[in-house]
Motif scaffolding. Structure first.
Motif, PDB file in Angstrom:
ATOM      1  N   ASN A  42     -12.888   8.612   9.112  1.00  0.00           N
ATOM      2  CA  ASN A  42     -11.862   8.428   8.279  1.00  0.00           C
ATOM      3  C   ASN A  42     -11.594   9.022   7.146  1.00  0.00           C
ATOM      4  O   ASN A  42     -10.668   8.302   6.437  1.00  0.00           O
ATOM      5  CB  ASN A  42     -12.332   6.598   7.892  1.00  0.00           C
ATOM      6  CG  ASN A  42     -13.665   6.703   7.137  1.00  0.00           C
ATOM      7  OD1 ASN A  42     -14.310   7.597   7.160  1.00  0.00           O
ATOM      8  ND2 ASN A  42     -13.201   5.519   6.440  1.00  0.00           N
ATOM      9  N   GLU A  46      -7.334   8.867   6.987  1.00  0.00           N
ATOM     10  CA  GLU A  46      -6.939   8.771   5.429  1.00  0.00           C
ATOM     11  C   GLU A  46      -6.110   9.808   4.635  1.00  0.00           C
ATOM     12  O   GLU A  46      -4.803   9.393   4.529  1.00  0.00           O
ATOM     13  CB  GLU A  46      -8.135   7.977   4.572  1.00  0.00           C
ATOM     14  CG  GLU A  46      -8.098   6.424   5.202  1.00  0.00           C
ATOM     15  CD  GLU A  46      -9.663   6.440   4.238  1.00  0.00           C
ATOM     16  OE1 GLU A  46     -10.491   6.607   3.046  1.00  0.00           O
ATOM     17  OE2 GLU A  46     -10.530   5.503   4.986  1.00  0.00           O
ATOM     18  N   CYS A  49      -2.788  10.687   6.505  1.00  0.00           N
ATOM     19  CA  CYS A  49      -1.687   8.749   6.237  1.00  0.00           C
ATOM     20  C   CYS A  49      -1.205   8.884   4.736  1.00  0.00           C
ATOM     21  O   CYS A  49       0.386   8.804   5.164  1.00  0.00           O
ATOM     22  CB  CYS A  49      -3.220   7.995   6.205  1.00  0.00           C
ATOM     23  SG  CYS A  49      -3.179   7.267   8.297  1.00  0.00           S
ATOM     24  N   SER A  50      -2.446   9.932   4.159  1.00  0.00           N
ATOM     25  CA  SER A  50      -1.240   9.687   2.503  1.00  0.00           C
ATOM     26  C   SER A  50      -0.145  11.098   3.156  1.00  0.00           C
ATOM     27  O   SER A  50       0.876  11.249   1.836  1.00  0.00           O
ATOM     28  CB  SER A  50      -2.648  10.102   1.330  1.00  0.00           C
ATOM     29  OG  SER A  50      -3.190   9.342   1.396  1.00  0.00           O
TER      30      SER A  50
END
Length: 119
Positions: A42, A46, A49-50
């Protein structure tokens, strides 16, 4: 993550902005760990995505400041370091803050426009 109402070729399976997808960013991050111990899975999602969200905001701002140059189609490729890797989140945030505060007078604006013209 992009929103369907931004009209940026939104695809719920593979979000894209400026010619770049979330999975491309994630794969790039994973490739940096070649030969090293990988963090939890993950972590990459994550972080990707940022980065994707930061680039999305920069591309939207560049489209506002420099309309007609195709930022929404392929602007993501110029928002990278010279070695082709994505900028850090802190650098992406600095770029966005500069664009928001200084607009067309931002040194980042001029740098991105110049890189886009050469691409």
């Amino acid at each position: 993550m992009p929103y369907p109402d931004t009209n940026l070729n939104y695809d719920p399976i593979e979000p894209r902005i400026g010619g770049e997808s979330l999975s491309q960013i994630s794969l790039s991050l994973i490739c940096r760990y070649k030969g090293k111990e990988l963090p939890p899975s993950n972590f990459f999602f994550e972080k990707a995505c940022s980065i994707f969200e930061s680039k999305r905001r920069i591309i939207l701002k560049m489209e506002e400041l420099d309309p007609g140059r195709g930022w929404l189609l392929d602007g993501a490729r110029v928002i990278k370091a010279q070695n082709g890797k994505d900028f850090s989140l802190s650098r992406l945030n600095a770029i966005l803050n500069s664009l928001e505060n200084e607009g067309r007078n931002s040194s980042y604006f001029h740098s991105l426009v110049s890189k886009k013209a050469r691409s």
